[in-house]
Scaffold this motif. Structure first.
Motif, mmCIF file in Angstrom:
data_model
loop_
_atom_site.group_PDB
_atom_site.id
_atom_site.type_symbol
_atom_site.label_atom_id
_atom_site.label_comp_id
_atom_site.label_asym_id
_atom_site.label_seq_id
_atom_site.Cartn_x
_atom_site.Cartn_y
_atom_site.Cartn_z
ATOM 1 N N GLN A 130 101.058 18.519 -26.435
ATOM 2 C CA GLN A 130 101.895 18.277 -25.275
ATOM 3 C C GLN A 130 102.066 16.773 -25.076
ATOM 4 O O GLN A 130 101.220 15.974 -25.496
ATOM 5 N N ALA A 131 103.142 16.378 -24.431
ATOM 6 C CA ALA A 131 103.367 14.968 -24.146
ATOM 7 C C ALA A 131 102.295 14.445 -23.205
ATOM 8 O O ALA A 131 101.746 15.199 -22.395
ATOM 9 N N ASP A 145 109.742 11.623 -22.746
ATOM 10 C CA ASP A 145 111.083 11.870 -23.275
ATOM 11 C C ASP A 145 111.099 11.865 -24.796
ATOM 12 O O ASP A 145 112.136 12.123 -25.408
ATOM 13 N N THR A 146 109.947 11.588 -25.425
ATOM 14 C CA THR A 146 109.859 11.551 -26.888
ATOM 15 C C THR A 146 108.992 12.680 -27.429
ATOM 16 O O THR A 146 109.407 13.443 -28.298
ATOM 17 N N ALA A 147 107.759 12.792 -26.938
ATOM 18 C CA ALA A 147 106.847 13.849 -27.406
ATOM 19 C C ALA A 147 107.253 15.186 -26.790
ATOM 20 O O ALA A 147 107.528 15.270 -25.600
ATOM 21 N N ARG A 148 107.299 16.219 -27.617
ATOM 22 C CA ARG A 148 107.716 17.553 -27.176
ATOM 23 C C ARG A 148 106.565 18.540 -27.375
ATOM 24 O O ARG A 148 105.841 18.482 -28.377
ATOM 25 N N LEU A 149 106.407 19.457 -26.440
ATOM 26 C CA LEU A 149 105.471 20.549 -26.635
ATOM 27 C C LEU A 149 105.746 21.235 -27.966
ATOM 28 O O LEU A 149 106.896 21.570 -28.280
ATOM 29 N N HIS A 150 104.713 21.460 -28.756
ATOM 30 C CA HIS A 150 104.872 22.252 -29.983
ATOM 31 C C HIS A 150 103.503 22.677 -30.492
ATOM 32 O O HIS A 150 102.489 22.036 -30.217
#
Length: 381
Positions: free
Chosen positions: A319-320, A327-332
């Protein structure tokens, strides 16, 4: 007990354990459990002092020394399962029968800062003073390891994993992840929240009970710092466009795509990414959460269908950070496994363990083809 209504018909019931630690019950939308829950009547020792972090001056990384974790229970039988509902013979950590339960770890790597916040926990001696403090590098630097570690019990059953849950129960866990992400992100001093599941003895799991954990850090983790150092807004949109045009996609829905990444390090490595930017679980829409439950179960079913025995893995939900890079790191999801054959494991060699310079034995395209075939053999959940 404080009672809250969450998405998908999930009910959260907030309470406390005997030593002041938080415990939250999450009831399925179709639960058959009674409204009342038992009180934790155990006579518990005071909580240990919060662990200490020391900084590695060569890298700037913070290393936590959680010495109390040396005495953790190792693979107990069902009659001594610490995550099972309490019985007269088993004074476990959860007083009542439950669907999903989340509670503070008794011997955490990251612990509380203030005694007044958690009853019997000692106050931190030298807590971190924010991101700038954590970023400074120097010889002999240390801080109290302030943060939060929680255990997420997926089921009251003694054995299993996330992949053995029903779609309804999986949806409850997803709602719990979102709820805890919001709550933990709001705590003073928390900079990043990381839900994960360790599955299998080859990974070092000490309990067979179906469960995961949530770590809340007082710094931005090294892996995420690397991402933010070279990433820009829109990075994950570009990654998705690149991977969706390849032969590495293993599963795709309306809102999510699973793929073996172009430069996979591990023999089994698969990422699951939402199509829309969401910094963390709390930012997912109802539709994204609804699709994730059966899609993730199908992916895990494929992982177990690769061989005749269950595959050990680490499933980490990146998670960010709470305050930077959202605004750059996305949950995945990043699911990794060292299993490279029926009876073979990948061990980190000198180049990987010593220099973090990886050498892989399996092409990502080949790994993706095998996983796609395995997923296709698994009935829809």
């Amino acid at each position: 007990m404080n009672i809250r209504t969450l998405g998908a018909g999930v009910i959260a019931r907030d309470t406390r354990l005997a030593d002041g630690r938080e415990l939250i019950y999450y009831d399925d939308s179709d639960t058959t459990l009674p409204v009342e829950r038992s009180i934790d009547a155990r006579d518990l020792d005071p909580r240990p002092e919060t662990a200490i972090m020391r900084q590695d001056v060569l890298t700037g990384d913070w290393i936590t020394f959680a010495t109390k974790r040396q005495n953790r229970v190792l693979m107990p039988g069902a009659d001594a399962d610490p995550l099972a509902p309490q019985t007269p013979a088993n004074p476990s950590e959860v007083p009542s029968l439950y669907d999903v339960a989340v509670f503070e770890n008794r011997s955490p790597a990251f612990g509380p800062a203030l005694a007044s916040a958690v009853g019997t926990a000692p106050a931190a001696i030298d807590p971190p003073q924010g991101l700038d403090d954590m970023a400074r590098v120097g010889i002999g630097r240390s801080r109290t390891s302030v943060g939060r570690c929680e255990v997420v019990c997926f089921s009251p059953e003694h054995a299993g994993s996330f992949g053995t849950l029903s779609p309804t129960r999986a949806r409850t866990v997803i709602e719990a992840w979102a709820d805890r992400t919001s709550a933990l992100s709001a705590l003073p001093g928390i900079e990043q929240v990381f839900p994960f599941e360790n599955r299998g003895e080859a990974i070092g799991v000490s309990l067979p009970h179906p469960h995961g954990q949530i770590y809340s850090y007082p710094y931005v983790t090294p892996r995420t710092q690397q991402l933010l150092a070279h990433g820009t807004p829109g990075l994950f949109d570009r990654i998705l466009e690149f991977e969706q045009a390849s032969s590495r996609v293993v599963l795709q829905g309306q809102h999510w795509t699973a793929f073996v990444p172009f430069a996979a390090r591990w023999p089994l490595e698969v990422h699951l990414v939402p199509h829309r930017h969401a910094a963390d679980f709390a930012e997912l829409t109802v539709a994204e959460r609804d699709e994730l439950a059966p899609l993730y179960l199908r992916l895990l079913g494929g992982v177990d269908a690769l061989y005749d025995s269950p595959t050990a893995y680490i499933a980490g939900w990146h998670q960010a950070p709470v305050h930077v890079g959202r605004d750059t790191a996305r949950l995945h999801l990043e699911l990794i496994s060292p299993r490279r054959g029926v009876d073979k494991l990948k061990f980190l060699a000198g180049t990987e363990a010593g220099m973090n310079a990886w050498s892989a034995e399996i092409l990502p395209e080949d790994a993706a083809a095998r996983l796609r075939d395995a997923i296709s053999s698994v009935p829809a959940p």
